[in-house]
Scaffold this motif. Structure first.
Motif, mmCIF file in Angstrom:
data_model
loop_
_atom_site.group_PDB
_atom_site.id
_atom_site.type_symbol
_atom_site.label_atom_id
_atom_site.label_comp_id
_atom_site.label_asym_id
_atom_site.label_seq_id
_atom_site.Cartn_x
_atom_site.Cartn_y
_atom_site.Cartn_z
ATOM 1 N N ARG A 24 13.643 47.209 64.204
ATOM 2 C CA ARG A 24 14.516 48.389 64.227
ATOM 3 C C ARG A 24 14.004 49.087 62.961
ATOM 4 O O ARG A 24 14.078 50.532 62.925
ATOM 5 C CB ARG A 24 15.794 48.083 64.537
ATOM 6 N N ALA A 25 14.126 48.564 61.854
ATOM 7 C CA ALA A 25 13.744 49.186 60.473
ATOM 8 C C ALA A 25 12.586 49.677 60.329
ATOM 9 O O ALA A 25 12.167 50.768 59.987
ATOM 10 C CB ALA A 25 14.194 47.842 59.375
ATOM 11 N N LYS A 26 11.560 49.191 60.961
ATOM 12 C CA LYS A 26 10.250 49.545 60.967
ATOM 13 C C LYS A 26 10.215 50.685 61.915
ATOM 14 O O LYS A 26 9.543 51.997 61.241
ATOM 15 C CB LYS A 26 9.361 48.480 61.658
ATOM 16 N N ILE A 27 11.006 50.607 62.796
ATOM 17 C CA ILE A 27 10.744 52.095 63.766
ATOM 18 C C ILE A 27 11.592 53.306 62.961
ATOM 19 O O ILE A 27 11.108 54.217 62.937
ATOM 20 C CB ILE A 27 11.339 51.830 65.291
ATOM 21 N N ALA A 28 12.794 52.904 62.350
ATOM 22 C CA ALA A 28 13.418 53.905 61.739
ATOM 23 C C ALA A 28 12.653 54.529 60.393
ATOM 24 O O ALA A 28 12.655 55.597 60.074
ATOM 25 C CB ALA A 28 14.738 53.408 61.298
ATOM 26 N N ALA A 61 5.768 52.368 62.939
ATOM 27 C CA ALA A 61 5.961 51.244 64.252
ATOM 28 C C ALA A 61 4.709 51.426 65.003
ATOM 29 O O ALA A 61 4.590 51.281 66.309
ATOM 30 C CB ALA A 61 7.325 51.584 65.072
ATOM 31 N N ALA A 62 3.506 52.007 64.540
ATOM 32 C CA ALA A 62 2.475 52.630 65.132
ATOM 33 C C ALA A 62 1.924 51.231 65.968
ATOM 34 O O ALA A 62 1.330 51.357 66.914
ATOM 35 C CB ALA A 62 1.347 53.094 64.379
ATOM 36 N N PRO A 82 4.006 47.642 70.444
ATOM 37 C CA PRO A 82 3.909 48.032 71.846
ATOM 38 C C PRO A 82 5.238 48.728 72.274
ATOM 39 O O PRO A 82 5.394 48.861 73.651
ATOM 40 C CB PRO A 82 3.390 46.610 72.468
ATOM 41 N N PHE A 83 6.254 48.968 71.513
ATOM 42 C CA PHE A 83 7.330 49.776 72.073
ATOM 43 C C PHE A 83 8.037 50.463 71.125
ATOM 44 O O PHE A 83 7.689 50.523 70.074
ATOM 45 C CB PHE A 83 8.579 48.410 72.378
ATOM 46 N N GLU A 84 8.797 51.597 71.461
ATOM 47 C CA GLU A 84 9.452 52.607 70.826
ATOM 48 C C GLU A 84 10.877 52.190 70.435
ATOM 49 O O GLU A 84 11.225 52.815 69.353
ATOM 50 C CB GLU A 84 9.288 53.837 71.492
ATOM 51 N N HIS A 85 11.741 51.266 71.279
ATOM 52 C CA HIS A 85 12.874 51.362 70.666
ATOM 53 C C HIS A 85 13.399 49.679 70.766
ATOM 54 O O HIS A 85 12.627 48.974 71.410
ATOM 55 C CB HIS A 85 13.870 51.916 71.703
ATOM 56 N N VAL A 86 14.317 49.194 70.005
ATOM 57 C CA VAL A 86 14.733 47.802 70.229
ATOM 58 C C VAL A 86 16.128 48.083 70.983
ATOM 59 O O VAL A 86 16.725 49.032 70.896
ATOM 60 C CB VAL A 86 15.188 47.415 68.753
ATOM 61 N N ILE A 87 16.097 47.096 72.031
ATOM 62 C CA ILE A 87 17.151 46.944 72.827
ATOM 63 C C ILE A 87 17.777 45.730 72.543
ATOM 64 O O ILE A 87 17.386 44.582 72.685
ATOM 65 C CB ILE A 87 16.807 47.055 74.154
ATOM 66 N N SER A 88 19.225 45.929 71.817
ATOM 67 C CA SER A 88 19.813 44.688 71.409
ATOM 68 C C SER A 88 20.773 44.066 72.572
ATOM 69 O O SER A 88 21.933 44.612 72.607
ATOM 70 C CB SER A 88 20.776 44.917 70.246
ATOM 71 N N ALA A 89 20.335 43.278 73.443
ATOM 72 C CA ALA A 89 20.605 42.775 74.639
ATOM 73 C C ALA A 89 21.227 41.354 74.141
ATOM 74 O O ALA A 89 21.593 40.572 74.956
ATOM 75 C CB ALA A 89 19.900 42.620 75.887
#
Lengths: 480, 480
Positions: free
Chosen positions: B31-35, B39-40, B43-50
């Motif tokens: 999540r921090a990397k994406i923020a 995050a290039a 293989p995903f654009e969002h973290v889903i905290s399930a």
């Protein structure tokens, strides 16, 4: 088998926490009687809760900037009507900016945060420590907690390995420490503070306590210092802090610095253990690099006084990464500290700055609270000075005075007949006669043969101080 | 001696809490990397905290009435401009009335409350329980807590006397229970839930676990039931609850009923242990009068979802007064639960009523959240039904699905090569491939030879469900 006091956890049964003990419970019963209009038989009209540092229960008003920001955090829909906030509700633009910034970092205050707290708030705390101390701080070593109490609980849970673990604690002390050590079945290793030197730390006394415990086979691992002092009202000079750090370094002790009263200082200046450690490190390259320090702070005290929000933090210096991983795991079991409390930590460490719209009011409120506390401390101290058989160090810090009381032999006998210690007996009679609730010295520990009580100086007005003076005279007359 | 993982409290080291363990930590790193825009390579654009039931981190909006009241509690100065609140900010009059009433009972939310909570809020909780159950409740037996977690901590601390104390816990269970028992050095006595009967309780299984533990000399004192179930999503029928109460009564076990998901019920009706106990008592006069019951509830779940506010309560039935006094003392050491969280407990148990100005919006929001959860649960369940080697009971309650997964032998081998259990290996690959964080069944306990994972059904949209389906197929293809 039904649960009884004889078969439940005996460490829970053994724990003592006088700040909310029998006297506090009785004072709440009085308060309920008065609220119900059923107080005709009581010789007082109000209960004064001087037993606990709970500023907003008494006179202290919350800081406007803090609560305006908090109101938006609770209801971000308010931001849809920024104009109304500014024009009709008196919110300044920096309130709105800060609330937006916090919301952008926190998300909803109704969501769990990371277990160690919201990253951006931990960064804010680190910057505050840097400004305060003049030395860098690492956000990854900041753990947000539900008040400092929860931080102490976490640290002692981790450090105490078995019944032989010893933790040096000051006497008198805030009973959270002894209570938690009793729960953990670990040993409190008491060291007496020096009443004759404004309740400072005396290194020879600490050394003697340490040596005695080690001789008895105790594995002494940590020294707790409460500065400014609770219940003593002391504020340690830098020399005392240096001496403690030198000693801890020599003996490989973890230093736990409870600094929740760091802004409640009336005499001299607050020196954080972290800053003094960093200075020692500069002066003695390499020598202190193994010393482990945990420093605690809170939103409950100071001019913030937001006890009910349960916010605080601790900073770790030089802890082993695997130990830190276990501290993380421990706090994660309770998920996270209250998120709105975390936000108030952010406001505490990053209040309005000069030139910002909310600065003037903030500064006025802050100074008003500070001066009010100083005045009330002084008035109370003056009253104590005039009371027969009462001796009290001048107020230096925190929210408390801790006078010595000398009671007549007959009072001690009357106390014994009730199965009470003399200071407990005195405080119970004080409550019954005046509605004023203080805590007997026995609840904090005191040098053998001495008696004290702890009172906050938070309650407004001087009438209650007069009631103590009057009660004390009558008590002495009765038991003389 | 420097603190290391080898000399600190070994029970802290031994405790496990997978909900916030390695996978959760890794997901936060992503999540921090994406923020940070870094995050290039992901293989995903969002973290889903399930991995955690944290509704407001995902799609769930707070209930407007609750947050409007809370905003006034945080800033009572708003009441100086009631007109502006109503005309410019859309506050209804019942919001203002409720805030005034709470302020009159609480004082400042920045003050410590009584350790068991604000008396008027405890009375509100008792009235709620009466309405819910049709039987009276006693406010003096209600203890407000910092979420249900803190209540569980208090109760287990009191009940567990020594390493021989055993507590019956369901398997799978919410790991708060095993973690706390490990910290307390007490014994978890596991009883398996019956996956073939919608994860219900099976009395013969419970009896066998109990008998085995007693034979081994364990002092079994308490049975924990989580209803609706976490992680299982079960919702117990009244017969199961009756059977558990009959058994506990026969064996003199304290019953601890974790009922935090009581409004998250999709199939049938929630039956509280307290109501069923009272019915049993009516039907069998005298027979159940010795049974001790502790029931827990929370503001974190249901349609309220205010996890970050850390509010909850527990109710004690038939506990010994001296034991209650020790529970009081234990909670008093941490002073009190967050006061704004206590206020949200009051709002939860006493929401707007039909005919009141805020009722319509409240009801609309409440129903919207409930239906949204049901729809997402159904969609997720449907996806699982179509996945090869996945079996999952239909959603009945709580916020979770707990599917069984059958993995190829090669996957188990690959997991072993990494030193992981197969379900942990599967969940780690899922996170790396999709950004979806779930918790392996091993974190909750599962029947030997079976594998599961727990996922919340809180995340919005269906895209992430598609990602799980796609990942699962590719995983099977790879290790087939």
């Amino acid at each position: 088998m039904r649960l009884t006091v004889d078969n439940i956890n005996k460490h829970v049964v053994a724990a003592k926490y006088a700040v909310r003990g029998e006297l506090a419970v009785k004072s709440e019963e009085y308060r309920a009687k008065i609220a119900a209009g059923d107080a005709a038989d009581l010789p007082f009209e109000h209960v004064i809760s001087a037993n606990i540092g709970n500023p907003q229960q008494l006179d202290q008003k919350p800081l406007t900037f803090f609560r305006q920001v908090a109101s938006i955090l609770e209801n971000p829909q308010l931001l849809k009507s920024e104009e109304a906030l500014v024009e009709h509700l008196g919110y300044k633009t920096d309130v709105i900016e800060r609330a937006k910034w916090l919301l952008s970092k926190v998300g909803s205050v109704g969501a769990y945060s990371a277990s160690t707290g919201v990253p951006a708030i931990r960064e804010s705390v680190a910057k505050f420590i840097e400004r305060r101390d003049g030395f860098p701080a690492d956000p990854s070593k900041i753990y947000l907690s539900a008040g400092a109490s929860s931080g102490v609980n976490t640290l002692l849970h981790t450090i105490c390995a078995n019944p032989n673990t010893g933790i040096l604690i000051p006497i008198p002390q805030y009973p959270l420490y002894t209570a938690t050590l009793t729960l953990l079945n670990a040993k409190a290793v008491p060291y007496l503070l020096d009443e004759s030197k404004n309740w400072g730390t005396d290194l020879e006394t600490i050394r003697a306590s340490y040596d005695k415990a080690v001789e008895e086979g105790t594995d002494v691992r940590c020294i707790v210092i409460i500065n400014p002092g609770n219940p003593t009202g002391a504020s340690l000079p830098e020399e005392d802090i240096r001496a403690v750090l030198e000693f801890a370094n020599e003996k490989n002790l973890v230093v736990m610095a409870d600094e929740v009263y760091q802004t409640n200082v009336f005499v001299g200046k607050f020196h954080s253990f972290k800053a003094v450690l960093r200075r020692l490190q500069e002066e003695n390259p390499g020598k202190f690099d193994g010393l482990e320090l945990a420093s605690l702070h809170s939103i409950s005290k100071g001019m913030v006084g937001e006890c009910g929000h349960r916010g605080g933090y601790f900073e770790l210096v030089n802890f082993d990464p695997e130990v830190e991983a276990n501290i993380y795991k421990f706090v994660s079991i309770m998920l996270c500290s209250p998120v709105i409390g975390q936000c108030i930590v952010e406001l505490m460490v990053n209040p309005p700055k000069e030139g910002e719209p909310s600065y003037e009011l903030y500064q006025k409120e802050y100074n008003g609270i500070f001066e009010g506390l100083r005045e009330r401390a002084t008035a109370l101290h003056k009253a104590f000075a005039e009371m027969e058989g009462v001796e009290c160090a001048a107020p230096r810090g925190s929210m408390y005075l801790f006078p010595t009381i000398t009671l007549p032999e007959k009072a001690a006998e009357a106390a014994a007949a009730e199965g009470r210690k003399p200071d407990e007996f005195y405080c119970m009679r004080l409550l019954e006669a005046t509605g004023i609730c203080v805590v007997p010295g026995a609840g904090f520990g005191q040098k053998e043969g001495t008696l004290h009580f702890r009172t906050t100086f938070l309650a407004p007005g001087t009438e209650w101080v007069g009631s103590i003076v009057k009660f004390h005279k009558e008590f002495l007359d009765k038991y003389r």
